[in-house]
Enzyme design. Sequence first.
Site, PDB file in Angstrom:
ATOM      1  N   SER A 108       0.806  -1.227   0.000  1.00 12.12           N
ATOM      2  CA  SER A 108       0.000   0.000   0.000  1.00 12.12           C
ATOM      3  C   SER A 108       0.834   1.269   0.000  1.00 12.12           C
ATOM      4  O   SER A 108       0.303   2.346  -0.285  1.00 12.12           O
ATOM      5  CB  SER A 108      -0.917   0.021   1.226  1.00 12.12           C
ATOM      6  OG  SER A 108      -1.877  -0.997   1.131  1.00 12.12           O
ATOM      7  N   SER A 171      -1.453   4.576   3.161  1.00 11.24           N
ATOM      8  CA  SER A 171      -2.183   5.280   2.095  1.00 11.24           C
ATOM      9  C   SER A 171      -2.311   6.781   2.370  1.00 11.24           C
ATOM     10  O   SER A 171      -1.893   7.587   1.535  1.00 11.24           O
ATOM     11  CB  SER A 171      -3.561   4.648   1.877  1.00 11.24           C
ATOM     12  OG  SER A 171      -3.481   3.247   1.880  1.00 11.24           O
ATOM     13  N   GLU A 285      -8.948   6.741  17.662  1.00  7.93           N
ATOM     14  CA  GLU A 285      -8.407   5.538  18.317  1.00  7.93           C
ATOM     15  C   GLU A 285      -6.894   5.729  18.476  1.00  7.93           C
ATOM     16  O   GLU A 285      -6.286   6.506  17.743  1.00  7.93           O
ATOM     17  CB  GLU A 285      -8.651   4.275  17.461  1.00  7.93           C
ATOM     18  CG  GLU A 285     -10.091   3.787  17.408  1.00  7.93           C
ATOM     19  CD  GLU A 285     -10.613   3.233  18.729  1.00  7.93           C
ATOM     20  OE1 GLU A 285      -9.807   2.809  19.593  1.00  7.93           O
ATOM     21  OE2 GLU A 285     -11.850   3.233  18.907  1.00  7.93           O
ATOM     22  N   ASP A 331      -8.928  -4.025   3.497  1.00  6.26           N
ATOM     23  CA  ASP A 331      -7.636  -4.724   3.456  1.00  6.26           C
ATOM     24  C   ASP A 331      -7.414  -5.552   4.727  1.00  6.26           C
ATOM     25  O   ASP A 331      -7.004  -6.707   4.661  1.00  6.26           O
ATOM     26  CB  ASP A 331      -6.539  -3.668   3.298  1.00  6.26           C
ATOM     27  CG  ASP A 331      -5.151  -4.260   3.154  1.00  6.26           C
ATOM     28  OD1 ASP A 331      -4.900  -4.933   2.147  1.00  6.26           O
ATOM     29  OD2 ASP A 331      -4.323  -4.053   4.065  1.00  6.26           O
ATOM     30  N   HIS A 373      -4.593  -2.102  -4.529  1.00  4.24           N
ATOM     31  CA  HIS A 373      -4.219  -3.444  -4.976  1.00  4.24           C
ATOM     32  C   HIS A 373      -5.374  -4.376  -4.651  1.00  4.24           C
ATOM     33  O   HIS A 373      -6.302  -3.994  -3.934  1.00  4.24           O
ATOM     34  CB  HIS A 373      -2.946  -3.923  -4.258  1.00  4.24           C
ATOM     35  CG  HIS A 373      -3.094  -3.855  -2.767  1.00  4.24           C
ATOM     36  ND1 HIS A 373      -3.862  -4.744  -2.048  1.00  4.24           N
ATOM     37  CD2 HIS A 373      -2.615  -2.968  -1.860  1.00  4.24           C
ATOM     38  CE1 HIS A 373      -3.840  -4.420  -0.783  1.00  4.24           C
ATOM     39  NE2 HIS A 373      -3.105  -3.334  -0.622  1.00  4.24           N
ATOM     40  N   HIS A 448      -1.841  -9.755  -0.532  1.00  7.87           N
ATOM     41  CA  HIS A 448      -2.349  -8.974  -1.654  1.00  7.87           C
ATOM     42  C   HIS A 448      -2.293  -9.819  -2.926  1.00  7.87           C
ATOM     43  O   HIS A 448      -1.594 -10.828  -2.975  1.00  7.87           O
ATOM     44  CB  HIS A 448      -1.498  -7.718  -1.856  1.00  7.87           C
ATOM     45  CG  HIS A 448      -1.501  -6.811  -0.673  1.00  7.87           C
ATOM     46  ND1 HIS A 448      -0.641  -5.757  -0.542  1.00  7.87           N
ATOM     47  CD2 HIS A 448      -2.264  -6.801   0.449  1.00  7.87           C
ATOM     48  CE1 HIS A 448      -0.876  -5.133   0.592  1.00  7.87           C
ATOM     49  NE2 HIS A 448      -1.849  -5.745   1.218  1.00  7.87           N
TER      50      HIS A 448
HETATM   51 ZN   LIG Z   1      -2.618  -4.944   2.964  1.00 10.70          ZN
END
Ligand SMILES: [Zn+2]
Length: 525
Positions: A108, A171, A285, A331, A373, A448
Amino acid sequence: AGGGESLLLALLLGEGTSFLDEKAPAYWNERARRTLESALTLAPVTRRAKNMILFLGDGMGISTISAARIYKGQLEGEPGEDSRLAMETFPYVALAKTYNVDRQVPDSAGTGTAYLCGVKANAKTLGVSAAAVYGKCNTTWGNEVHSVLHQAKQSGKSVGIVTTTRVQHASPGASYAHVVNREWYSDADLPKEAIRQGCKDIAYQLVHNTDINVILGGGRMYMTPRKTPDPEYPTDPKQSGTRKDGLDLVERWLSAKEGARYVWNKEGLDAVDENSTDYLLGLFEPKDMKYELNRDTSTDPSIVEMMEKAIRILRRNPRGFFLFVEDKLIDHGHHSSRAKQALSEAVMLDRAVARAAELTDASETLTVVTADHSHVFSFGGSTPRGNSIFGLAPKKAEDKRPYTSILYGNGPGYAIANGSRPDVRLHSESGKLDYRQQAAVPLDTETHAGEDVAIMAKGPMAHLFHGVQEQNYVAHVLAYAGCLEPYHAGPECPAPNGRSGSLGLGQPPSLLLLALGMASLLLRM
Ligand SMILES: [Zn+2]
């Protein structure tokens, strides 16, 4: 078609079609005819975009999109296969090749650098070109690449990030950080050598790099000095602050901005007045936020609620905005082989897509939905129409045991013991929240996958998303659509507004910019 047939079609196409309707060719012919008509009237919007929203389903491969569509329909009491996600209504679709410079199957961080900064990179590195070496701090300098978020801010737009993971994760991190190791969340994660050489952790860069208006997600523990008790879990030392340099980055962020607010729970978020708040930091969090299905709806906001607050603040800027909205828990669900968690997150991301359309003007907003991905997630097995997406294939396998339609190529769902698979039916557990679908190869975390992902787009310049493209093309279309560097010189673009001399998305800057620079030098001589 005659009047009688039209009436029949109207009946057939009304709400709640049944399998019976689908037996009539007229049903399919009429549906396709309507689709064809709208395709014939589809015209590209060739204006530049005032606003840009990039939705990123982390790990949301095409098999995940198809399964989420069915799940969404089934949640509404329908068979599901012909239901429609909001993202599927977008008129333009392209495929993106996701490989990293050094990996066939990407991570990522390298992909985030591609779709946000416009340059493919090595796995596990953020906001640096592939000339930077993973983990080698001193290869950072000179290899930094800037994101569309950064360029949008430079051009006078408001910018924001919303994520269901920690805001320092790969990301969102690629939108503001330049770092050779995606796991350098706080200074406590940096090796001594990197600190000596002057590298900064991702949390530090969040506060000191690009001036971001709205930051919403998890990640409190990387922002405060070691042992600072967490406001939500004050008695749990594992959730405390982690910084060794003694910095309180929340304080630092607040004191550096005018009209800035910090919140750490849903109540605080709800109380934020979007009309008087120019900067909002919300960290809900210590690390990642909870799965939607596990979320405490009274204390933690959903991705839809976070996104809505972000848009309401950002859209006040007359020059427009850029917003990055990520659901990372798709993910995480797949990595743990819990398909129900992953698909529920994909459905939530789609709800955010639908809500964003209600909060923005489609004629001036480019909206893009894509993934970084895919995952080794599949569903199959000749299942009948309307079969629960978490259900069993109709026939037994060669071992005389049933199998679920959803399977993973590898991961923690591997369950062969004494040469045989567990009988899913005996436990009737395949629809349960934490059920792990079976996998062919044992791994503690599922991986992935390497096939292409979809890019779905609507609004100004959305038609530039077509064909099969390299993933870094995404950032270039966003920059072009938004008149951002290095595509800001077009005649339709607004006049520059105190633009700094920062680098463009790609390096070196475009020939046009070089020519402009030389011309201005000549004029001065
Ligand atoms: Zn991942």
